[in-house]
Design a protein around this motif. Structure first.
Motif, PDB file in Angstrom:
ATOM      1  N   ASP A 134      45.955  24.064  42.620  1.00 30.06           N
ATOM      2  CA  ASP A 134      45.841  25.531  42.707  1.00 30.06           C
ATOM      3  C   ASP A 134      46.317  26.191  41.415  1.00 30.06           C
ATOM      4  O   ASP A 134      45.668  27.081  40.873  1.00 30.06           O
ATOM      5  N   PHE A 135      47.465  25.752  40.941  1.00 34.64           N
ATOM      6  CA  PHE A 135      48.052  26.380  39.753  1.00 34.64           C
ATOM      7  C   PHE A 135      47.243  26.057  38.496  1.00 34.64           C
ATOM      8  O   PHE A 135      46.872  26.955  37.724  1.00 34.64           O
ATOM      9  N   LEU A 136      46.942  24.792  38.293  1.00 31.05           N
ATOM     10  CA  LEU A 136      46.310  24.394  37.025  1.00 31.05           C
ATOM     11  C   LEU A 136      44.854  24.865  36.939  1.00 31.05           C
ATOM     12  O   LEU A 136      44.377  25.235  35.863  1.00 31.05           O
ATOM     13  N   GLU A 138      43.777  27.604  38.234  1.00 30.63           N
ATOM     14  CA  GLU A 138      43.835  29.041  37.933  1.00 30.63           C
ATOM     15  C   GLU A 138      44.207  29.254  36.463  1.00 30.63           C
ATOM     16  O   GLU A 138      43.690  30.153  35.797  1.00 30.63           O
ATOM     17  N   LEU A 139      45.107  28.410  35.966  1.00 36.05           N
ATOM     18  CA  LEU A 139      45.569  28.541  34.575  1.00 36.05           C
ATOM     19  C   LEU A 139      44.426  28.319  33.586  1.00 36.05           C
ATOM     20  O   LEU A 139      44.304  29.032  32.583  1.00 36.05           O
TER      21      LEU A 139
END
Lengths: 164, 164, 164, 164
Positions: A134-136, A138-139
């Motif tokens: 999810d984080f990567l 989006e990054l």
């Protein structure tokens, strides 16, 4: 004449059996496809499993170690580059790889994923860790390619190398 | 399984024809003896001549470049390690070499000779520059081995590798 | 607002009493002139003597250490930069210095002198080692400035900083 | 005598106004508390804002730049360390900081957070990016300390420095 290098990043001592199996398989498939396989060269975890996989298929392997001591490298590394730079060598791992596969996203590997994104290089991320994905994603949606297993990882690597 | 690496250091653009001939010959002989040949990978001077010599004998070559850009490496480097460290990569050249041959002692090469001595590694110094020989032999008599040509350099390398 | 930095390079454990006296005096004079004094930060030899000299005059000091451990730095370094790069940090010493003073030319210092020349930076070389002078002056006559003592070294530094 | 260094990491050109305000405030408070403030030294984003904040309170500042060129550093850096290492300098930022504040988690900053965790160093993470928090807190619950603003960040820094 210059070889295409597939860099396999991932945990050392903390690697799970699944990490090891995936790294071995990617190393094997990359070698079968004629690529040189590169890892961080320590005789542990994903680093050694990727090299072992490549050697099982008769491939060529490159290890880039953080310490000053060549004797600390995995015996599965044909060519050992000795940096003496501790974790600053992670940057060299990224710059040296024509295609980057990250098995998981623990701290050392995460620093490599982050440096790759910073350099606008693609990363094939093999993990089922939902929070990491999810984080990567989006990054860096254009540079992080999440896959679930070694077969998908090799497919993604092949596609990236054809596009470049 | 891990390869023995012969590092050939020397000037880039400022290399003389004699430097180039010597580097080529050492690269060729090292490859014939089964060693991997490493240089600083820029497509110039001793760096490229050493790699070309090794390739002329069907050997394996490794180039460690200072810039961030793999495309700047000599095409005679089979495996290109991309450091992005500018001249800090000279330290990696030294740590990575199992035997070090320095063709001359201009500034960049001198930094490598000095780092080798600091790490207590042997250097085969191919030069007829009397001032360089006088100074470096006094600085580190046990580690600096002065020779006059490629044949003597290879003899010295062989002897050092057998002793280690 | 940015400080001018005088880098003092020289031997650690192998420093002679004369080396220590000269480094201390240069550190003191540089601090009196308002400069920040930088050394390699290990608590030994020229590195510590230069910092001590600067502190004796109430100056500001910077130490750039090769190891990963801040606790290994000399207590005379106000600001400690921790590199973890082993001798690759020598390159940072050179790039960071606005003026470079080398006390002698043993292996570590020689690597710094050579890197400075490679970067076309001036080096004030404090030594009476005739072989070192002969070789280095021939290698880079425009960049190597040989002096005999601390007073001459500071004069040379001042002149170089005014010219830049 | 050796200074305690607060490292402020964060985006350059991509910084939001909120990032800049927070970095400025942390730099100012850290300087008021007597600490030296360190950033990556480029004249942009969080790097410059942190230094400006520290200088507004008459504090001391340190900048560690990736390029070879001191002239590229922010004028708000009193002491400029020139590495020439490109993004390998991120490792030095982490090793040099006694306390680390990360404003956000974009790629460069993320590499620093990851290297800090790898070195078992605490990171005060100022962000409201829920996905970053979820992932990084799970990755290293003992080392990642999430806060919402500059005041909370300084509180967390103070607490960490007292514990060490």
């Amino acid at each position: 004449m210059t070889k295409t290098i597939i860099g396999i990043m991932g945990p050392g001592e903390k690697a799970t059996q699944q990490d090891l199996d995936i790294a071995y398989e990617i190393g094997k498939c990359a070698a079968e496809a004629g690529y040189t396989v590169m890892t961080g060269a320590r005789p542990a975890g994903v680093m050694e499993a990727g090299l072992r996989g490549a050697k099982s298929a008769g491939g060529q392997t490159l290890g880039i170690i953080p310490s000053k001591n060549k004797a600390e490298a995995s015996p599965y590394a044909d060519i050992v580059v000795v940096t003496g730079l501790n974790s600053a060598r992670n940057y060299i791992n990224i710059l040296t790889s024509d295609a980057i596969v990250a098995c998981g996203a623990e701290a050392g590997t995460l620093s490599e994923i982050a440096l790759a994104i910073k350099e606008k290089k693609h990363v094939v991320l093999v993990t089922q860790n939902k929070k990491a994905i999810d984080f990567l994603k989006e990054l860096a949606p254009d540079f992080v390619h999440n896959v679930k297993n070694a077969a998908e990882a090799m497919q993604a690597v092949m596609k990236l190398l054809q596009t470049d």
